[in-house]
Scaffold this motif. Sequence first.
Motif, short mmCIF file in Angstrom:
data_model
loop_
_atom_site.label_atom_id
_atom_site.label_comp_id
_atom_site.label_asym_id
_atom_site.label_seq_id
_atom_site.Cartn_x
_atom_site.Cartn_y
_atom_site.Cartn_z
N GLN A 7 0.84 -1.19 0.00
CA GLN A 7 0.00 0.00 0.00
C GLN A 7 0.88 1.24 0.00
N GLU A 45 -4.30 0.26 7.91
CA GLU A 45 -3.79 -0.57 6.82
C GLU A 45 -4.79 -1.68 6.49
N GLY A 49 -6.62 -2.18 3.01
CA GLY A 49 -6.50 -3.47 2.35
C GLY A 49 -7.83 -4.00 1.82
#
Length: 136
Positions: A7, A45, A49
């Motif tokens: 990412q 995160e 995701g």
Amino acid sequence: MAETAGQRVAELRMRGGVARVHWPSGEPAAAPLVLWFAPDGAGAERVAGRGAVVIAAGLPAFPAWRSLLEWAAAHARSLGADPGPVLVAGEGPGAELAARVAKYAKEQGWPPVREVDGGAGGIAAHLGRTKRIVEE
């Protein structure tokens, strides 16, 4: 700009403090924009995701988040996010702040927001349901 687990992550410096922007990896279409409220941005995160552009920071005072919400809504397209309603969610004490920010936006009539309960799991489930509806 840095990369974490595939990412892209960048810092967003504003008068009220510093937030981190997390972009999903490999998402071709405009992803939902999520303001994520959690101590130190924990869980951002995981939310990115699931295919969202996530703006996360610790738990600054409410006025800083109000400014960030308004800025994010006005700049969703430049962040590569869907300019539709901003999703607001949080975990732990961040859930209460998310509720306050959503209430503020609804009372002001702008920006359009949708509050999602249930912490990182709740926002991940919401994004999964939304993605399935779009793909069907």
